[in-house]
Design an enzyme around this catalytic site. Structure first.
Site, short mmCIF file in Angstrom:
data_model
loop_
_atom_site.label_atom_id
_atom_site.label_comp_id
_atom_site.label_asym_id
_atom_site.label_seq_id
_atom_site.Cartn_x
_atom_site.Cartn_y
_atom_site.Cartn_z
N HIS A 68 -5.47 0.60 -10.53
CA HIS A 68 -4.32 0.48 -11.44
C HIS A 68 -4.56 1.31 -12.69
CE1 HIS A 68 -4.29 -3.09 -8.83
NE2 HIS A 68 -2.98 -3.12 -8.99
N HIS A 92 6.90 -8.33 -4.54
CA HIS A 92 7.05 -8.40 -5.99
C HIS A 92 7.56 -7.07 -6.53
CE1 HIS A 92 2.99 -6.75 -5.57
NE2 HIS A 92 2.85 -6.58 -6.87
N HIS A 101 -3.86 -9.75 -5.14
CA HIS A 101 -4.85 -9.54 -6.20
C HIS A 101 -4.21 -9.58 -7.60
CE1 HIS A 101 -4.26 -4.93 -5.32
NE2 HIS A 101 -3.41 -5.31 -6.26
N GLU A 138 2.26 -2.31 -1.58
CA GLU A 138 0.82 -2.60 -1.49
C GLU A 138 0.45 -3.20 -0.14
OE1 GLU A 138 -0.21 -3.52 -6.21
OE2 GLU A 138 -0.03 -5.18 -4.79
#
Length: 279
Positions: free
Chosen positions: A59, A193, A12, A240
């Site tokens: 977030h 990441h 996402h 995640e």
């Protein structure tokens, strides 16, 4: 009765949303990524889900360090796109399914998962980017969406095993709902990441592709992966990926893989995508 027919996983990345919103999807940098979702758009157009249980992480739009539930479910009627500092994304409001959400909350809490009930919250790119990747830019989202937020931002996040078991609890909840609904479960975020520190920009193709393979064929074993391995192999934000295990836990043990896609880079991130159908 309601039934879970399929699961979807996808990254996402916020820059993907910006590329869509600014009309950059056919630019040389972005075109290969969006090509990987062409099949997905056709597929979901044929599947026509009534409701999506969309597992994502907030977030700091709805929650913050002052209040961060481990698991939360959106029980409201509507959810607005969040302003993440540069205005809300120009996408439709998200329409919920309060009746199914309330049933899921009761069922899952009775199975000893302490879900936080959220009647009003804005939803950020973690939820809206996957919808854009799968549905494009419609005037209204073609199905209802129940947000399920997982804390993978503030230590300690839930284990992969706990997420996998939550998926199973969601499956039992949906199966017991008295209504004829075609339900999908999506797990979002990842893949490898890291956004800060000496390893910023880390991408681990070998780990990512092994994760995709094991998610399809060895989810039970994959659910045992400890946090430290996610951190070491996939970077600090790679955690995640535990949210993908919620999706997988909600499906049959054996599934049909309809589509697999992997691409780097998208911004500073590896993008992964799966479509799995219950057999």
């Amino acid at each position: 009765m309601a039934r879970i027919t399929a699961g979807v996983t996808t990254s996402h990345v916020p820059a993907i949303g910006a590329a869509i919103d600014l009309g950059k999807t056919q630019q040389e940098y972005w075109a290969p990524l969006f090509k990987g979702y062409e099949y997905s758009k056709r597929w979901i157009g044929e599947q026509k889900p009534d409701v999506i249980l969309l597992v994502y992480n907030d977030h700091a739009s709805a929650f913050s360090m002052e209040l961060m539930p481990t698991f939360a479910i959106g029980t409201g009627e509507k959810f607005q796109p969040a302003d993440e500092g540069w205005g809300p994304r120009p996408v439709p409001e998200v329409v919920g399914h309060p009746e199914l959400a309330a049933h899921i909350a009761q069922s899952v809490i009775q199975q000893d998962f302490d879900l936080t009930l959220v009647n009003r919250m804005d939803v950020d790119h973690g939820l809206t980017v996957p919808l854009s990747l799968m549905f494009g830019q419609p005037g209204a989202w073609p199905c209802k969406v129940i947000p399920i937020a997982v804390n993978v931002v503030l230590y300690p996040p839930p284990s992969g095993r706990r997420c996998y078991e939550l998926g199973k609890a969601l499956r039992r909840a949906v199966d017991s709902f008295d209504g004829d609904l075609n339900v999908q479960v999506w797990g979002t975020g990842g893949m490898s990441h890291q956004l800060q520190g000496p390893r910023a920009g880390l991408i681990n193709r070998e780990f990512d592709n092994d994760f995709l393979e094991r998610l399809v064929n060895d989810p039970e074993g994959l659910s045992q992966m400890p946090h430290v391995e996610y951190m070491r192999e996939a970077g600090s934000e790679g955690i995640e990926l535990v949210m993908w295990l919620v999706m997988r836990g909600a499906l049959d043990d054996k599934v049909t893989e309809k589509h697999r896609f992997y691409h780097v880079p998208a911004s500073n991130t590896a993008v992964g995508h799966l479509i799995l159908e219950n057999s």
